[in-house]
Design a protein around this motif. Structure first.
Motif, mmCIF file in Angstrom:
data_model
loop_
_atom_site.group_PDB
_atom_site.id
_atom_site.type_symbol
_atom_site.label_atom_id
_atom_site.label_comp_id
_atom_site.label_asym_id
_atom_site.label_seq_id
_atom_site.Cartn_x
_atom_site.Cartn_y
_atom_site.Cartn_z
ATOM 1 N N SER A 13 0.850 -1.183 0.000
ATOM 2 C CA SER A 13 0.000 0.000 0.000
ATOM 3 C C SER A 13 0.887 1.235 0.000
ATOM 4 O O SER A 13 2.078 1.148 0.290
ATOM 5 C CB SER A 13 -0.920 0.011 1.225
ATOM 6 O OG SER A 13 -0.164 0.179 2.411
ATOM 7 N N PRO A 14 0.330 2.408 -0.316
ATOM 8 C CA PRO A 14 1.167 3.622 -0.357
ATOM 9 C C PRO A 14 1.859 3.950 0.956
ATOM 10 O O PRO A 14 2.933 4.544 0.958
ATOM 11 C CB PRO A 14 0.158 4.713 -0.751
ATOM 12 C CG PRO A 14 -0.903 3.996 -1.506
ATOM 13 C CD PRO A 14 -1.027 2.660 -0.839
ATOM 14 N N ALA A 15 1.261 3.569 2.081
ATOM 15 C CA ALA A 15 1.829 3.921 3.389
ATOM 16 C C ALA A 15 2.614 2.779 4.018
ATOM 17 O O ALA A 15 2.968 2.852 5.205
ATOM 18 C CB ALA A 15 0.715 4.359 4.340
ATOM 19 N N MET A 16 2.945 1.731 3.263
ATOM 20 C CA MET A 16 3.600 0.562 3.860
ATOM 21 C C MET A 16 4.999 0.865 4.386
ATOM 22 O O MET A 16 5.489 0.183 5.275
ATOM 23 C CB MET A 16 3.679 -0.571 2.832
ATOM 24 C CG MET A 16 4.574 -0.290 1.644
ATOM 25 S SD MET A 16 4.773 -1.703 0.516
ATOM 26 C CE MET A 16 5.810 -2.797 1.481
ATOM 27 N N GLY A 17 5.668 1.904 3.850
ATOM 28 C CA GLY A 17 7.019 2.220 4.275
ATOM 29 C C GLY A 17 7.125 2.587 5.741
ATOM 30 O O GLY A 17 8.180 2.364 6.367
#
Length: 288
Positions: free
Chosen positions: A211-215
């Protein structure tokens, strides 16, 4: 015995995972002293590369192991040439710049693919440890971590590029006087760190939600491990990952993963309190 074997297998996998998510940051922060807050987003880009490539019909192994480091390495090179190279020697400015890059990358991926969780199917099956099942893909993670760590050691120890890289990071003025172009070495080093982060994202994509916020799930553990390891990239990453990986997995096995993460943080605080320069800042100073 079956339970002990499963625990040992999980510990080894946890150590390998920490090595993967830390090595790229170790190159950028450990060698260049750049606080790269976009490291997690570089991993996210690697994971999305694997997702998009496998969805387009590319061989799953190429999609996970080859394309992510190439794509993210190229993106890192572009960012270094357009943003980072103007901020060397200004730690706070580079931190703010990479934070802005991370927010921009999250926004861009959210706009392109939406704020939804994607995934990649695991390319291998499972096996049994006595009465318990374990994923064969964990062996892929371990093998990739060992290969990445070993490759970094060989490059730094036995190649001309590794020698020039270490010399430039230690004394850029002397290196420049000897005909080396430090700007090109900085560019290559940043791209290498980004590529390693992309590799980590691609390898971990099948076992984590993409997902875009996985980092955000990885950046804290990566920084903790880099700081605990100290200035030696390969040795420090290996030792700190082993220490924190064992603590995290053992506590998680006995309690919950959340408490395991808390134990990792407490161990890191105690280690940095005792060894402010990290493990290799106090011991094994001549190691790579």
């Amino acid at each position: 015995m079956d339970l002990a074997g499963l625990l040992a297998f999980n510990v080894i996998t946890g150590i390998a995972t920490l090595v993967l998510i830390t090595l790229g940051l170790g190159v950028i922060y450990g060698m260049m002293r750049i606080i790269n807050l976009a490291h997690g987003e570089f991993m996210m880009l690697g994971a999305y590369t694997a997702v998009m490539a496998s969805g387009a019909g590319v061989n799953i192994w190429i999609a996970m192991l080859v394309l992510p480091p190439l794509v993210v390495g190229a993106i890192g090179l572009i960012l270094e040439r357009t943003v980072i190279r103007f901020l060397y020697g200004r730690m706070m400015d580079t931190m703010l710049a990479t934070w802005g890059i991370s927010l921009g990358l999250i926004g861009l991926i959210t706009t392109l693919y939406g704020n939804v969780v994607r995934g990649v199917s695991t390319p291998v099956g499972s096996f049994d440890i006595g009465r318990y099942g374990a994923s064969l893909y964990s062996l892929v993670i371990v093998a990739t971590a060992l290969a990445a760590l070993g490759a970094m050691f060989l490059v730094l120890r036995f190649t001309k590029f590794g020698l020039i890289l270490r010399a430039t990071m230690q004394n850029p003025r002397m290196a420049a006087a000897l005909g080396v172009q430090p700007n090109r070495i900085y560019m290559a080093t940043f791209a290498l760190g980004a590529a390693l982060a992309g590799l980590a994202g691609g390898v971990l994509a099948p076992i984590s939600g993409v997902s875009p916020a996985m980092g955000a799930a990885y950046i804290a553990r990566a920084f903790i491990t880099v700081l605990g390891g100290g200035p030696a990239i390969v040795t420090g990453t290996g030792l700190a990952s082993s220490l924190f990986g064992v603590i995290n997995e053992l506590v998680s096995f006995k309690t919950t993963p959340v408490i395991g993460d808390v134990a990792l943080l407490v161990a890191a605080i105690l280690l940095i309190r005792v060894l402010p320069q990290g493990i290799t800042g106090r011991y094994l100073r001549r190691s790579l």
